[in-house]
Design an enzyme around this catalytic site. Structure first.
Site, PDB file in Angstrom:
ATOM      1  N   ASP A   1      50.064  10.832  -8.730  1.00 28.79           N
ATOM      2  CA  ASP A   1      49.649   9.777  -9.657  1.00 28.79           C
ATOM      3  C   ASP A   1      48.890  10.360 -10.846  1.00 28.79           C
ATOM      4  O   ASP A   1      49.067   9.902 -11.991  1.00 28.79           O
ATOM      5  CB  ASP A   1      48.769   8.755  -8.935  1.00 28.79           C
ATOM      6  CG  ASP A   1      49.572   7.717  -8.162  1.00 28.79           C
ATOM      7  OD1 ASP A   1      50.783   7.580  -8.415  1.00 28.79           O
ATOM      8  OD2 ASP A   1      48.970   7.031  -7.306  1.00 28.79           O
TER       9      ASP A   1
ATOM     10  N   HIS B   1      43.868   4.988 -10.605  1.00 26.71           N
ATOM     11  CA  HIS B   1      44.442   4.894 -11.945  1.00 26.71           C
ATOM     12  C   HIS B   1      43.382   4.622 -13.013  1.00 26.71           C
ATOM     13  O   HIS B   1      43.414   5.218 -14.092  1.00 26.71           O
ATOM     14  CB  HIS B   1      45.526   3.825 -11.982  1.00 26.71           C
ATOM     15  CG  HIS B   1      46.738   4.185 -11.182  1.00 26.71           C
ATOM     16  ND1 HIS B   1      47.508   5.297 -11.458  1.00 26.71           N
ATOM     17  CD2 HIS B   1      47.303   3.598 -10.104  1.00 26.71           C
ATOM     18  CE1 HIS B   1      48.493   5.371 -10.587  1.00 26.71           C
ATOM     19  NE2 HIS B   1      48.396   4.351  -9.753  1.00 26.71           N
TER      20      HIS B   1
ATOM     21  N   HIS C   1      55.147   7.140 -11.657  1.00 29.42           N
ATOM     22  CA  HIS C   1      55.990   8.069 -10.895  1.00 29.42           C
ATOM     23  C   HIS C   1      57.092   8.655 -11.780  1.00 29.42           C
ATOM     24  O   HIS C   1      57.425   9.850 -11.663  1.00 29.42           O
ATOM     25  CB  HIS C   1      56.596   7.376  -9.679  1.00 29.42           C
ATOM     26  CG  HIS C   1      55.565   6.836  -8.738  1.00 29.42           C
ATOM     27  ND1 HIS C   1      55.863   5.933  -7.744  1.00 29.42           N
ATOM     28  CD2 HIS C   1      54.220   7.061  -8.647  1.00 29.42           C
ATOM     29  CE1 HIS C   1      54.757   5.629  -7.078  1.00 29.42           C
ATOM     30  NE2 HIS C   1      53.755   6.294  -7.612  1.00 29.42           N
TER      31      HIS C   1
ATOM     32  N   HIS D   1      49.946  12.489  -2.849  1.00 29.51           N
ATOM     33  CA  HIS D   1      50.396  11.402  -3.715  1.00 29.51           C
ATOM     34  C   HIS D   1      49.347  11.070  -4.765  1.00 29.51           C
ATOM     35  O   HIS D   1      49.705  10.707  -5.902  1.00 29.51           O
ATOM     36  CB  HIS D   1      50.733  10.142  -2.918  1.00 29.51           C
ATOM     37  CG  HIS D   1      51.271   9.057  -3.801  1.00 29.51           C
ATOM     38  ND1 HIS D   1      52.566   9.051  -4.259  1.00 29.51           N
ATOM     39  CD2 HIS D   1      50.665   7.990  -4.380  1.00 29.51           C
ATOM     40  CE1 HIS D   1      52.746   8.024  -5.066  1.00 29.51           C
ATOM     41  NE2 HIS D   1      51.602   7.362  -5.157  1.00 29.51           N
TER      42      HIS D   1
END
Length: 284
Positions: A239, A262, A74, A235
């Protein structure tokens, strides 16, 4: 094409607890006259490079020998979105970046509180030179060149929760788009996933102040609700913006993301970075 890049006008800092450790740390951002991202974790240097960004459960981790830094995505999203490409990052305390409210907005506000000044020599972006893909476990990510330049993202997620379901977002990532559509979007989780992660020793610092909780009863536990109807997919874009800061430079290309995470993000972006390595120098 080299776009404007900045450093900070003055040092600034924030403190808070880590999402997974539940332990406090303090992050100080300081100006750097030349392009580059220097990182110090409790005084130890940690070099930012594609091969040092490693996927770990529910987060990204930087690892340089025995020096690690957890959950920087973030903070990195804010630096990437605002093109702060000359900065010293010093982390004191536990080696995990504070989760704060689960979005990049607190970092944006911190940067805005001191302001930015242009770097005399902006760095070349990391450019997608030819198509690259990553596909595994239902996640399909594609990077392609964008002849007109810029950073374009389209993202699709599909969750069993009726509160999310299938969501789609697409946009060209200008600073204004990042500020107004992406930066404020918080991390989120289904209650069953939270309980499983806690049983595995993660999410020790999780609370309704650090993200959005979707309950088994198909309600949003946070009294304030969502910040926008499609906050979850946005969101995921946030990321990806953070993970794509793996070289400390802005990225240029088009990205199609289906069910990103991720691990998938980093594997795709490492493939893009390897294209640059094969040519021997950054592409201007």
């Amino acid at each position: 094409m080299r776009l404007p890049a900045y450093t900070l006008s003055a040092p600034c800092e924030l403190a808070g607890i880590g999402l997974h450790s539940g332990v406090e740390s303090r992050v100080r951002l300081s100006p750097r006259a030349k392009a580059g991202v220097d990182i110090r974790v409790n005084g130890q240097p940690l070099r930012l490079a594609p091969q040092r960004m490693i996927p770990t459960p529910l987060r990204t981790t930087l690892a340089d020998g025995e020096v690690i830094l957890a959950t920087p995505e973030h903070l990195f999203a804010a630096l990437h979105g605002l093109a702060v490409l000359g900065v010293l990052i010093e982390v004191e305390g536990h080696p995990e970046v504070p989760i704060l409210d689960g979005s990049a907005q607190p970092w944006v506000e911190l940067i805005d509180s001191v302001g930015r000044v242009p770097l005399a020599t902006p760095p070349a972006p990391l450019v997608v030179q030819r198509p690259a893909t990553y596909s595994a476990e239902g996640r399909v990510l594609l990077a392609t060149p964008r002849p007109l330049g810029g950073f374009e993202v389209e993202c699709t997620v599909d969750f069993p929760s009726q509160l999310i379901g299938r969501q789609y977002w697409r946009g060209v990532m200008t600073e204004d788009v990042f500020r107004t559509q992406i930066a404020m979007c918080r991390t989120f989780a289904l209650q069953a996933d939270v309980e499983a992660a806690m049983a595995a020793g993660l999410l020790k610092g999780a609370s309704l102040a650090s993200g959005v909780l979707l309950t088994r009863e198909e309600t949003i536990a946070n009294p304030e609700g969502l910040r926008c109807p499609d906050e979850p997919v946005r969101h995921k874009v946030l990321d990806f913006i953070g993970d794509s800061f793996l070289s400390g430079r802005c990225i240029q290309g088009s990205f199609s993301l289906t069910a990103p995470g991720h691990t998938a993000n980093i594997r795709l972006l490492q493939a893009v970075a390897a294209q640059e390595t094969s040519t021997g120098e950054p592409t201007a």
